[in-house]
Design a protein around this motif. Structure first.
Motif, short mmCIF file in Angstrom:
data_model
loop_
_atom_site.label_atom_id
_atom_site.label_comp_id
_atom_site.label_asym_id
_atom_site.label_seq_id
_atom_site.Cartn_x
_atom_site.Cartn_y
_atom_site.Cartn_z
N MET A 1 0.83 -1.18 0.00
CA MET A 1 0.00 0.00 0.00
C MET A 1 0.88 1.25 0.00
N ALA A 2 0.45 2.27 -0.73
CA ALA A 2 1.17 3.53 -0.77
C ALA A 2 1.17 4.17 0.62
N PRO A 3 2.09 5.08 0.86
CA PRO A 3 2.12 5.70 2.19
C PRO A 3 0.93 6.64 2.45
N TRP A 4 0.07 6.84 1.48
CA TRP A 4 -1.13 7.64 1.67
C TRP A 4 -2.21 7.14 0.74
N ALA A 5 -3.43 7.47 1.03
CA ALA A 5 -4.56 7.10 0.18
C ALA A 5 -5.56 8.23 0.20
N TYR A 6 -6.25 8.42 -0.91
CA TYR A 6 -7.29 9.45 -1.00
C TYR A 6 -8.62 8.78 -1.29
N TYR A 7 -9.63 9.15 -0.56
CA TYR A 7 -10.99 8.69 -0.81
C TYR A 7 -11.90 9.91 -0.78
N LEU A 8 -12.70 10.07 -1.80
CA LEU A 8 -13.70 11.13 -1.82
C LEU A 8 -15.04 10.49 -1.52
N ILE A 9 -15.64 10.90 -0.42
CA ILE A 9 -16.89 10.31 0.03
C ILE A 9 -17.88 11.43 0.27
N ASP A 10 -19.08 11.27 -0.23
CA ASP A 10 -20.12 12.29 -0.07
C ASP A 10 -21.15 11.78 0.92
N PHE A 11 -21.26 12.46 2.06
CA PHE A 11 -22.28 12.17 3.05
C PHE A 11 -23.22 13.36 3.10
N ASN A 12 -24.49 13.09 3.30
CA ASN A 12 -25.41 14.20 3.54
C ASN A 12 -26.45 13.76 4.54
N GLY A 13 -27.15 14.73 5.09
CA GLY A 13 -28.19 14.42 6.05
C GLY A 13 -27.98 15.18 7.35
N LYS A 14 -28.97 15.09 8.19
CA LYS A 14 -28.95 15.78 9.48
C LYS A 14 -27.82 15.26 10.36
N GLY A 15 -27.03 16.16 10.89
CA GLY A 15 -25.98 15.79 11.82
C GLY A 15 -24.67 15.35 11.21
N VAL A 16 -24.57 15.32 9.89
CA VAL A 16 -23.34 14.85 9.26
C VAL A 16 -22.15 15.73 9.63
N GLU A 17 -22.37 17.05 9.69
CA GLU A 17 -21.27 17.94 10.06
C GLU A 17 -20.71 17.59 11.43
N ASN A 18 -21.59 17.29 12.37
CA ASN A 18 -21.16 16.92 13.72
C ASN A 18 -20.39 15.60 13.71
N LEU A 19 -20.86 14.64 12.93
CA LEU A 19 -20.16 13.35 12.86
C LEU A 19 -18.78 13.51 12.25
N LEU A 20 -18.68 14.28 11.16
CA LEU A 20 -17.39 14.49 10.53
C LEU A 20 -16.43 15.23 11.47
N ALA A 21 -16.95 16.20 12.21
CA ALA A 21 -16.13 16.91 13.19
C ALA A 21 -15.66 15.95 14.28
N ALA A 22 -16.53 15.05 14.71
CA ALA A 22 -16.16 14.06 15.73
C ALA A 22 -15.05 13.14 15.23
N CYS A 23 -15.01 12.94 13.92
CA CYS A 23 -13.96 12.10 13.32
C CYS A 23 -12.65 12.86 13.15
N GLY A 24 -12.70 14.18 13.32
CA GLY A 24 -11.48 14.98 13.20
C GLY A 24 -11.41 15.82 11.93
#
Length: 107
Positions: free
Chosen positions: A1-24
Motif C-alpha cells: 500500500m502507498a504511504p497515503w490514500a485518498y478517498y472522496l466520500i459524499d455524506f449528507n443528512g442531518k448531523g453529518v457535520e457533527n459526525l465528521l467533526a467528531a472524526c477529526g
C-alpha cells in the motif's frame, strides 16, 4: 500500500457535520491521521464500495458500513488525541447521531 490514500466520500443528512467533526475533519483540515489503522479503514471502504448496488437490501448493508466507518474514525481520532473513546464528547455525538440513522430508515 502507498504511504497515503485518498478517498472522496459524499455524506449528507442531518448531523453529518457533527459526525465528521467528531472524526477529526474540518473545513480547515479535510484530512485525518489514522496511523497504523489505515489498512483497516481502506478495507472497510473497499467492502462498502463493493456492497453498494442501489437495492434496498444493499442500502441497509451500506448503512451498517457507514456506522462502522464513523465509529472507527472517531475511535482512531480519539486514540491519536490520547482520549478514552467511551468518555469522549465525540463518542456521545456518534451515539446520538447513530440513533437518528435508525429512525430515518423507517421514514
Amino acid at each position: 500500500m502507498a504511504p497515503w490514500a485518498y478517498y472522496l466520500i459524499d455524506f449528507n443528512g442531518k448531523g453529518v457535520e457533527n459526525l465528521l467533526a467528531a472524526c477529526g475533519f474540518s473545513k480547515e483540515k479535510p484530512y485525518i491521521y489514522v496511523g497504523d489503522n489505515a489498512n483497516n479503514i481502506c478495507n472497510l471502504l473497499h467492502t462498502f464500495a463493493e456492497e453498494y448496488d442501489g437495492s434496498s437490501l444493499k442500502s441497509l448493508s451500506c448503512l451498517s458500513y457507514t456506522l462502522l466507518l464513523f465509529q472507527r474514525l472517531i475511535q482512531y481520532n480519539d486514540l491519536y488525541e490520547k482520549r478514552f473513546v467511551v468518555k469522549s464528547a465525540r463518542f456521545k455525538v456518534f451515539r446520538d447521531e447513530e440513533s437518528g440513522f435508525g429512525n430515518n430508515m423507517t421514514n
